[in-house]
Design a protein around this motif. Structure first.
Motif, mmCIF file in Angstrom:
data_model
loop_
_atom_site.group_PDB
_atom_site.id
_atom_site.type_symbol
_atom_site.label_atom_id
_atom_site.label_comp_id
_atom_site.label_asym_id
_atom_site.label_seq_id
_atom_site.Cartn_x
_atom_site.Cartn_y
_atom_site.Cartn_z
ATOM 1 N N LEU A 432 0.822 -1.211 0.000
ATOM 2 C CA LEU A 432 0.000 0.000 0.000
ATOM 3 C C LEU A 432 0.853 1.256 0.000
ATOM 4 N N PRO A 433 0.404 2.315 -0.684
ATOM 5 C CA PRO A 433 1.115 3.593 -0.651
ATOM 6 C C PRO A 433 0.812 4.334 0.646
ATOM 7 N N PRO A 434 1.520 5.426 0.913
ATOM 8 C CA PRO A 434 1.204 6.233 2.099
ATOM 9 C C PRO A 434 -0.250 6.688 2.114
ATOM 10 N N GLN A 435 -0.749 6.918 3.330
ATOM 11 C CA GLN A 435 -2.169 7.187 3.499
ATOM 12 C C GLN A 435 -2.643 8.445 2.782
ATOM 13 N N HIS A 436 -1.802 9.448 2.646
ATOM 14 C CA HIS A 436 -2.277 10.663 1.982
ATOM 15 C C HIS A 436 -2.546 10.406 0.496
ATOM 16 N N HIS A 437 -1.822 9.446 -0.107
ATOM 17 C CA HIS A 437 -2.115 9.077 -1.498
ATOM 18 C C HIS A 437 -3.478 8.383 -1.597
ATOM 19 N N ILE A 438 -3.745 7.478 -0.665
ATOM 20 C CA ILE A 438 -5.029 6.780 -0.680
ATOM 21 C C ILE A 438 -6.176 7.765 -0.477
ATOM 22 N N ALA A 439 -5.990 8.726 0.429
ATOM 23 C CA ALA A 439 -7.026 9.719 0.682
ATOM 24 C C ALA A 439 -7.311 10.546 -0.575
ATOM 25 N N GLU A 440 -6.263 10.883 -1.314
ATOM 26 C CA GLU A 440 -6.467 11.665 -2.535
ATOM 27 C C GLU A 440 -7.170 10.831 -3.604
ATOM 28 N N LEU A 441 -6.822 9.545 -3.695
ATOM 29 C CA LEU A 441 -7.501 8.672 -4.646
ATOM 30 C C LEU A 441 -8.985 8.537 -4.301
ATOM 31 N N ILE A 442 -9.288 8.462 -3.007
ATOM 32 C CA ILE A 442 -10.693 8.389 -2.583
ATOM 33 C C ILE A 442 -11.443 9.656 -3.001
ATOM 34 N N HIS A 443 -10.808 10.809 -2.778
ATOM 35 C CA HIS A 443 -11.438 12.076 -3.159
ATOM 36 C C HIS A 443 -11.691 12.134 -4.667
ATOM 37 N N LEU A 444 -10.715 11.721 -5.472
ATOM 38 C CA LEU A 444 -10.888 11.746 -6.925
ATOM 39 C C LEU A 444 -11.993 10.787 -7.357
ATOM 40 N N GLY A 445 -12.112 9.660 -6.650
ATOM 41 C CA GLY A 445 -13.185 8.725 -6.964
ATOM 42 C C GLY A 445 -14.551 9.282 -6.638
ATOM 43 N N ASP A 501 -9.133 5.464 13.953
ATOM 44 C CA ASP A 501 -8.621 6.614 14.698
ATOM 45 C C ASP A 501 -9.253 7.882 14.123
ATOM 46 N N ALA A 502 -9.720 8.739 14.965
ATOM 47 C CA ALA A 502 -10.359 9.984 14.507
ATOM 48 C C ALA A 502 -9.386 10.885 13.785
ATOM 49 N N SER A 503 -8.089 10.756 14.117
ATOM 50 C CA SER A 503 -7.109 11.609 13.456
ATOM 51 C C SER A 503 -7.072 11.331 11.962
ATOM 52 N N HIS A 504 -7.376 10.083 11.584
ATOM 53 C CA HIS A 504 -7.386 9.765 10.166
ATOM 54 C C HIS A 504 -8.587 10.390 9.479
ATOM 55 N N ASP A 505 -9.704 10.517 10.185
ATOM 56 C CA ASP A 505 -10.844 11.224 9.604
ATOM 57 C C ASP A 505 -10.480 12.668 9.307
ATOM 58 N N ASP A 506 -9.716 13.271 10.223
ATOM 59 C CA ASP A 506 -9.260 14.636 9.976
ATOM 60 C C ASP A 506 -8.344 14.677 8.763
ATOM 61 N N GLU A 507 -7.492 13.630 8.657
ATOM 62 C CA GLU A 507 -6.566 13.606 7.524
ATOM 63 C C GLU A 507 -7.315 13.542 6.203
ATOM 64 N N ILE A 508 -8.374 12.698 6.138
ATOM 65 C CA ILE A 508 -9.159 12.608 4.913
ATOM 66 C C ILE A 508 -9.791 13.953 4.580
ATOM 67 N N ARG A 509 -10.351 14.617 5.625
ATOM 68 C CA ARG A 509 -10.997 15.912 5.368
ATOM 69 C C ARG A 509 -9.969 16.917 4.854
ATOM 70 N N ASN A 510 -8.763 16.899 5.446
ATOM 71 C CA ASN A 510 -7.735 17.842 5.002
ATOM 72 C C ASN A 510 -7.291 17.542 3.573
ATOM 73 N N GLN A 511 -7.089 16.240 3.271
ATOM 74 C CA GLN A 511 -6.628 15.878 1.945
ATOM 75 C C GLN A 511 -7.677 16.196 0.880
ATOM 76 N N THR A 512 -8.937 15.831 1.170
ATOM 77 C CA THR A 512 -9.976 16.083 0.171
ATOM 78 C C THR A 512 -10.234 17.564 0.002
ATOM 79 N N ALA A 513 -10.044 18.354 1.078
ATOM 80 C CA ALA A 513 -10.208 19.794 0.939
ATOM 81 C C ALA A 513 -9.151 20.370 0.012
#
Length: 513
Positions: A432-445, A501-513
Motif C-alpha cells: 500500500l502507498p502512504p495514506q495521503h495518497h489513498i485519501a487523494e484517490l478516494i477524493h478523486l473517486g 482513529d479519529a485523526s485519520h478522519d481529519d486527515e481525509i478531510r484535510n486531503q480532500t479539501a
C-alpha cells in the motif's frame, strides 16, 4: 497526281496496319499483365490461407494459456511473447493482402466504437519495450482531454501506427522516438518523430512507392519496403492525409490526420476488458465444423471451458447430419473444406429450415471477410448471405466471443481484476502507498475525475515502483469505469489501516479539501 495519291494511300494503309499490330501487341501485354496481377493476388490469398491455418492454432492456444490462472507468472510472459509474435505475423499477412485489395477496390472499412485510450496504451506498451531493448528512449505525448471512445476502424488505425512506429524504431540507432496524439474538431492527428538518419529530399516521394527505401537507410536493416506504401494507401482510403518532413542526419516527422468523431460513453466504454469465465442463462449447444484438427479442438476446448455443449464435425456432410440431429444454437463453420464448402453447408441448412441457428464463418479465407447481409428465406439464393457473422483466422478469442455474444445476446460473466468472484482486492501492508495518497484517490473517486485518478496512479507508480500490484489493479478498475469496486477497495484499505482513529478522519478531510 494519281500515282502520288496511290503512293500516299499505300503508305497510309501500311501505317494503319502497323498501328493495328502495335495495338494487338499492347492488348496482349495488357492481358498478360492482368493475368499476372490476378495470379499474384490468387497466390497471395492462397499462401495467406496456408499460413493462417497453423498460425491460428498458435495464436489461439497462446491466448488460452495466457488466461489460465494456474500458469506461473514467468511462463505467462513467455506465452505473451508467443501471442504477440503471432499477432505480428498475422499483421504482415494482412499488409500483403491489403495492397491487392486496395488496387482492386475491394478493401472494406469497419467503422465501430473504439476505446481510444486503450488502443494507444497497447501500442505504447508494445513499442516502449522494443525501444528500450534497442537502447533508445520512447516518449508518448497526449492531452488529458482525449475522447475516451471514438468511431473508426480499429484494425486500420492500429496498422497505420504500427507501420510508422516500427519504421521509426527500426531506423533509429540512438536518441528518441516520440508518438504525439491530438484530437480536436472531430479530427485526430498522429505524429511519429524520430532522431534517425533522416530522408533525402529526392526520396520523400519515392519512399511511399512499393519496395522502395530511402537512400540514407541502412541496407543491413531488414524490410521489404511495403510499410509506408500500405500506410499511405490506408490513410487515403480512410479519407485522411499523410505528410513527412525530414532533415538528413537529424531525423524525420510523419504526420497523419484522420476523421475520427468522438462517441458518447456506451458499450465500448462500459464493457469490461476482463477474461470471460462463463455466461448466465440456459446452456447453449455449439457445433464446430473444421477440417483442421488443431483448430477444431482449439474452439471446442475454449467453448467447453465457458460452459457450452460442444459437438465437432470434420466436413460438410458430417456437419449437416449433426445439425439435423442436435439442432445447435450456434454453428462455427470453416469455409474452405474438401468436398463441400462452408458456404454451401450454410445454404443447405437455411434451405432445410434451420433459421434459428446462428451461423458464424471462422475462416482464413479473407475474401469472405464481410458482414452478413440480409438473407431471403435463409438460402442466400438471391445474393443474400446465409451466415450471420464472420471471424477471421487466426482467431482472436475476445473477437470471437464478442461476435457470438452480440448475435445471441449472451449475458457474459467476467473475472474480477483480482481473480475472485466478488469483493475488493486484498493488499498486504507492504503493498500500500502512504495514506495521503489513498485519501487523494478516494477524493478523486468521489468526484468521478477519471483523468485525475490515472494521473495520481502514475505519480504513485513513479514514486513507489514496488507498489506495482496495487497500481496495476487500481488502473484496471479505473479503465473499466468500475468506480464502485474502486471506491470499495480504497475505503476498505483506508479503514483497515486507520484503526478507526479519529485523526485519520481529519486527515481525509484535510486531503480532500
Amino acid at each position: 497526281a494519281q500515282e502520288e495519291t496511290q503512293k500516299q494511300t499505300a503508305l497510309l494503309m501500311q501505317e494503319i496496319e502497323a498501328h493495328e499490330r502495335t495495338d494487338g501487341q499492347l492488348q496482349k501485354a495488357k492481358e498478360a499483365r492482368e493475368a499476372a496481377n490476378l495470379a499474384k493476388s490468387r497466390y497471395l490469398v492462397g499462401i495467406g490461407h496456408e499460413f493462417r491455418t497453423p498460425l491460428s492454432a498458435i495464436f489461439g492456444y497462446s491466448q488460452m494459456l495466457e488466461r489460465d490462472p494456474a500458469m506461473p507468472p514467468h511462463r505467462v510472459d513467455a506465452v505473451r511473447v508467443i501471442r504477440r509474435s503471432a499477432e505480428h505475423l498475422s499483421g504482415l499477412l494482412d499488409g500483403l493482402l491489403d495492397v491487392s485489395k486496395i488496387e482492386s477496390g475491394r478493401l472494406q472499412l469497419n467503422r465501430a466504437e473504439v476505446r481510444f485510450g486503450d488502443l494507444l496504451d497497447q501500442l505504447v506498451g508494445m513499442f516502449r519495450l522494443q525501444a528500450e531493448a534497442k537502447g533508445i528512449a520512447f516518449r508518448f505525448e497526449a492531452p488529458e482531454d482525449l475522447p475516451p471512445v471514438v468511431f473508426t476502424d480499429e484494425g486500420r488505425i492500429r496498422q497505420i501506427l504500427i507501420n510508422l512506429l516500427s519504421n521509426a524504431i527500426k531506423f533509429t540507432d540512438a536518441g528518441t522516438v516520440c508518438l504525439r496524439v491530438r484530437h480536436r474538431s472531430q479530427i485526430a492527428e498522429f505524429e511519429v518523430e524520430d532522431t534517425g538518419p533522416g530522408i533525402a529530399l529526392a526520396d520523400l516521394e519515392r519512399i511511399f512507392q512499393p519496395f522502395e527505401r530511402g537512400s540514407a537507410a541502412n541496407p543491413m536493416v531488414p524490410g521489404m519496403g511495403l510499410g509506408l506504401t500500405i500506410t499511405k494507401l490506408l490513410t487515403e482510403v480512410m479519407g485522411g492525409e499523410i505528410t513527412v518532413t525530414s532533415t538528413p542526419g537529424t531525423g524525420s516527422l510523419f504526420r497523419v490526420r484522420l476523421m475520427m468523431s468522438a462517441a458518447m460513453l456506451s458499450t465500448a466504454s462500459s464493457q469490461p476488458d476482463l477474461p470471460i469465465r462463463g455466461y448466465r442463462g440456459p446452456r447453449l449447444t455449439v457445433l464446430v465444423t473444421d477440417d483442421d484438427l488443431a483448430h477444431r479442438n482449439l474452439l471446442a476446448d475454449l467453448l467447453t471451458e465457458l460452459g457450452f455443449t460442444v459437438f465437432k464435425a470434420t466436413d460438410g456432410p458430417t456437419c449437416l447430419t449433426l445439425a439435423e440431429l442436435h439442432r445447435p444454437d450456434i454453428l462455427l463453420l470453416d469455409i474452405s473444406m474438401p468436398g463441400m464448402s462452408g458456404l454451401e453447408v450454410a445454404k443447405r441448412l437455411r434451405a432445410s429450415g434451420q433459421d434459428d441457428t446462428t451461423i458464424v464463418l471462422v475462416s482464413a479465407d479473407t475474401r469472405e471477410d464481410r458482414p452478413a447481409d440480409s438473407r431471403s428465406a435463409g438460402t442466400g439464393a438471391d445474393g443474400g448471405q446465409p451466415h450471420d457473422g464472420f471471424v477471421a483466422k487466426p482467431v482472436s478469442i475476445p473477437k470471437l466471443l464478442a461476435c457470438i455474444g452480440r448475435l445471441r445476446a449472451i449475458d457474459w460473466e467476467y473475472e474480477t481484476p483480482d481473480g475472485t468472484d466478488d469483493g475488493p482486492p486484498d493488499f498486504a501492508a507492504s503493498e500500500l502507498p502512504p495514506q495521503h495518497h489513498i485519501a487523494e484517490l478516494i477524493h478523486l473517486g468521489r468526484i468521478g475525475y477519471v483523468r485525475g485518478m490515472q494521473a495520481k496512479l502514475a505519480e504513485i507508480a513513479a514514486a513507489h515502483p514496488e507498489l506495482e500490484r496495487f497500481v496495476g489493479r487500481m488502473r484496471t478498475l479505473v479503465s473499466n469505469y468500475d468506480l464502485n469496486q474502486y471506491m470499495a477497495a480504497l475505503e476498505a484499505v483506508y479503514r483497515d489501516d486507520s484503526h478507526d482513529d479519529a485523526s485519520h478522519d481529519d486527515e481525509i478531510r484535510n486531503q480532500t479539501a
